[in-house]
Scaffold this motif. Sequence first.
Motif, PDB file in Angstrom:
ATOM      1  N   GLN A  26       1.096  -0.642   0.630  1.00  0.00           N
ATOM      2  CA  GLN A  26      -0.157   0.274   0.487  1.00  0.00           C
ATOM      3  C   GLN A  26       0.711   1.335   0.341  1.00  0.00           C
ATOM      4  O   GLN A  26       2.262   1.334   0.290  1.00  0.00           O
ATOM      5  N   ALA A  27       0.050   2.428  -0.618  1.00  0.00           N
ATOM      6  CA  ALA A  27       1.229   3.551  -0.529  1.00  0.00           C
ATOM      7  C   ALA A  27       0.584   4.439   0.771  1.00  0.00           C
ATOM      8  O   ALA A  27       0.530   4.150   1.560  1.00  0.00           O
ATOM      9  N   TYR A  28       1.320   5.956   0.481  1.00  0.00           N
ATOM     10  CA  TYR A  28       1.563   6.767   1.757  1.00  0.00           C
ATOM     11  C   TYR A  28       1.569   5.759   3.423  1.00  0.00           C
ATOM     12  O   TYR A  28       1.162   6.289   4.165  1.00  0.00           O
ATOM     13  N   LYS A  29       2.801   5.224   3.121  1.00  0.00           N
ATOM     14  CA  LYS A  29       3.445   4.381   4.727  1.00  0.00           C
ATOM     15  C   LYS A  29       5.135   4.728   4.750  1.00  0.00           C
ATOM     16  O   LYS A  29       5.578   4.697   5.560  1.00  0.00           O
ATOM     17  N   SER A  30       5.327   5.907   3.518  1.00  0.00           N
ATOM     18  CA  SER A  30       7.249   5.982   4.335  1.00  0.00           C
ATOM     19  C   SER A  30       7.886   6.843   4.950  1.00  0.00           C
ATOM     20  O   SER A  30       8.465   7.277   5.454  1.00  0.00           O
ATOM     21  N   HIS A  31       6.536   8.244   5.012  1.00  0.00           N
ATOM     22  CA  HIS A  31       7.118   9.386   5.424  1.00  0.00           C
ATOM     23  C   HIS A  31       5.502  10.250   5.719  1.00  0.00           C
ATOM     24  O   HIS A  31       4.607  10.002   5.242  1.00  0.00           O
ATOM     25  N   ILE A  32       6.286  11.305   6.384  1.00  0.00           N
ATOM     26  CA  ILE A  32       4.768  12.279   7.301  1.00  0.00           C
ATOM     27  C   ILE A  32       3.848  11.375   8.194  1.00  0.00           C
ATOM     28  O   ILE A  32       2.708  11.342   7.469  1.00  0.00           O
ATOM     29  N   LYS A  35       1.687  12.982  11.299  1.00  0.00           N
ATOM     30  CA  LYS A  35       0.468  13.515  11.298  1.00  0.00           C
ATOM     31  C   LYS A  35      -1.068  11.764  11.490  1.00  0.00           C
ATOM     32  O   LYS A  35      -2.412  12.739  10.764  1.00  0.00           O
ATOM     33  N   LYS A  36      -0.771  11.088  10.549  1.00  0.00           N
ATOM     34  CA  LYS A  36      -1.839  10.231  10.075  1.00  0.00           C
ATOM     35  C   LYS A  36      -2.042   8.886  11.641  1.00  0.00           C
ATOM     36  O   LYS A  36      -1.545   8.633  12.197  1.00  0.00           O
ATOM     37  N   PRO A  37      -3.498   8.787  11.403  1.00  0.00           N
ATOM     38  CA  PRO A  37      -3.654   8.345  12.639  1.00  0.00           C
ATOM     39  C   PRO A  37      -2.985   6.874  12.828  1.00  0.00           C
ATOM     40  O   PRO A  37      -2.320   6.502  11.478  1.00  0.00           O
ATOM     41  N   THR A  38      -2.902   5.904  14.103  1.00  0.00           N
ATOM     42  CA  THR A  38      -1.840   5.083  14.338  1.00  0.00           C
ATOM     43  C   THR A  38      -2.856   3.882  13.336  1.00  0.00           C
ATOM     44  O   THR A  38      -1.840   3.088  13.289  1.00  0.00           O
ATOM     45  N   LYS A  39      -3.506   4.477  13.908  1.00  0.00           N
ATOM     46  CA  LYS A  39      -4.804   2.786  12.422  1.00  0.00           C
ATOM     47  C   LYS A  39      -4.917   3.030  11.456  1.00  0.00           C
ATOM     48  O   LYS A  39      -4.937   2.160  10.943  1.00  0.00           O
ATOM     49  N   ARG A  40      -4.841   4.235  11.653  1.00  0.00           N
ATOM     50  CA  ARG A  40      -4.368   4.150   9.425  1.00  0.00           C
ATOM     51  C   ARG A  40      -2.895   3.930   8.798  1.00  0.00           C
ATOM     52  O   ARG A  40      -3.417   2.566   7.733  1.00  0.00           O
ATOM     53  N   THR A  41      -2.078   4.186   9.833  1.00  0.00           N
ATOM     54  CA  THR A  41      -0.538   3.223   9.541  1.00  0.00           C
ATOM     55  C   THR A  41      -0.632   2.186   9.739  1.00  0.00           C
ATOM     56  O   THR A  41       0.236   0.859   9.337  1.00  0.00           O
ATOM     57  N   ARG A  42      -1.176   0.906  11.130  1.00  0.00           N
ATOM     58  CA  ARG A  42      -1.256  -0.226  10.413  1.00  0.00           C
ATOM     59  C   ARG A  42      -1.704  -0.149  10.014  1.00  0.00           C
ATOM     60  O   ARG A  42      -1.724  -2.068   9.513  1.00  0.00           O
ATOM     61  N   ASN A  43      -3.555  -0.212   9.297  1.00  0.00           N
ATOM     62  CA  ASN A  43      -4.128  -0.826   8.530  1.00  0.00           C
ATOM     63  C   ASN A  43      -3.230  -0.852   6.601  1.00  0.00           C
ATOM     64  O   ASN A  43      -3.367  -1.479   5.962  1.00  0.00           O
ATOM     65  N   LEU A  44      -2.680   0.331   6.946  1.00  0.00           N
ATOM     66  CA  LEU A  44      -1.577   0.624   5.476  1.00  0.00           C
ATOM     67  C   LEU A  44      -0.174  -1.063   4.990  1.00  0.00           C
ATOM     68  O   LEU A  44       0.790  -1.328   4.158  1.00  0.00           O
ATOM     69  N   ARG A  45      -0.095  -1.212   6.379  1.00  0.00           N
ATOM     70  CA  ARG A  45       1.424  -2.609   6.865  1.00  0.00           C
ATOM     71  C   ARG A  45       0.021  -3.833   5.210  1.00  0.00           C
ATOM     72  O   ARG A  45       1.115  -4.268   5.400  1.00  0.00           O
ATOM     73  N   LYS A  46      -0.421  -3.886   5.497  1.00  0.00           N
ATOM     74  CA  LYS A  46      -1.361  -4.939   4.917  1.00  0.00           C
ATOM     75  C   LYS A  46      -1.198  -5.531   3.780  1.00  0.00           C
ATOM     76  O   LYS A  46      -1.091  -3.750   2.769  1.00  0.00           O
ATOM     77  N   ALA A  47      -0.867  -6.144   3.331  1.00  0.00           N
ATOM     78  CA  ALA A  47      -0.936  -6.118   1.448  1.00  0.00           C
ATOM     79  C   ALA A  47      -2.467  -6.045   0.684  1.00  0.00           C
ATOM     80  O   ALA A  47      -3.467  -5.905   1.517  1.00  0.00           O
ATOM     81  N   ALA A  48      -2.681  -5.337  -0.805  1.00  0.00           N
ATOM     82  CA  ALA A  48      -3.376  -5.375  -1.174  1.00  0.00           C
ATOM     83  C   ALA A  48      -3.910  -5.944  -2.424  1.00  0.00           C
ATOM     84  O   ALA A  48      -2.510  -5.840  -2.984  1.00  0.00           O
ATOM     85  N   LEU A  49      -4.292  -5.959  -3.911  1.00  0.00           N
ATOM     86  CA  LEU A  49      -4.950  -6.991  -4.336  1.00  0.00           C
ATOM     87  C   LEU A  49      -4.509  -5.314  -5.499  1.00  0.00           C
ATOM     88  O   LEU A  49      -5.187  -4.868  -4.978  1.00  0.00           O
ATOM     89  N   VAL A  50      -3.808  -6.107  -6.816  1.00  0.00           N
ATOM     90  CA  VAL A  50      -4.276  -4.695  -7.872  1.00  0.00           C
ATOM     91  C   VAL A  50      -5.117  -4.775  -8.376  1.00  0.00           C
ATOM     92  O   VAL A  50      -6.136  -5.768  -8.292  1.00  0.00           O
ATOM     93  N   ALA A  51      -5.838  -3.933  -8.961  1.00  0.00           N
ATOM     94  CA  ALA A  51      -6.731  -3.170  -9.225  1.00  0.00           C
ATOM     95  C   ALA A  51      -7.141  -4.416 -10.792  1.00  0.00           C
ATOM     96  O   ALA A  51      -6.056  -4.990 -11.595  1.00  0.00           O
ATOM     97  N   LYS A  52      -8.498  -4.718 -11.129  1.00  0.00           N
ATOM     98  CA  LYS A  52      -8.630  -5.262 -12.277  1.00  0.00           C
ATOM     99  C   LYS A  52      -7.891  -5.229 -13.584  1.00  0.00           C
ATOM    100  O   LYS A  52      -7.552  -5.588 -14.698  1.00  0.00           O
ATOM    101  N   GLY A  53      -8.279  -3.774 -13.542  1.00  0.00           N
ATOM    102  CA  GLY A  53      -7.462  -3.492 -15.149  1.00  0.00           C
ATOM    103  C   GLY A  53      -6.422  -3.208 -15.296  1.00  0.00           C
ATOM    104  O   GLY A  53      -5.862  -3.041 -16.354  1.00  0.00           O
TER     105      GLY A  53
END
Length: 65
Positions: A26-32, A35-53
Amino acid sequence: MPKQKTHRGAAKRFKITKSGKIKRAQAYKSHILTKKPTKRTRNLRKAALVAKGEVKTIKKLIPYK
């Protein structure tokens, strides 16, 4: 016909699951992160699937994975 070359950048970023879906980080996990909530950064650790397109394009980039 010559062998296809693997796109090394894509090979490092994507993994193919047993069922043929493509996993990505997932993106948005490298810096800054302060200001992001701990819950959000924790959820960004999980892998995601690529969009169908995008699946067809990425499979061309990593033909031997």
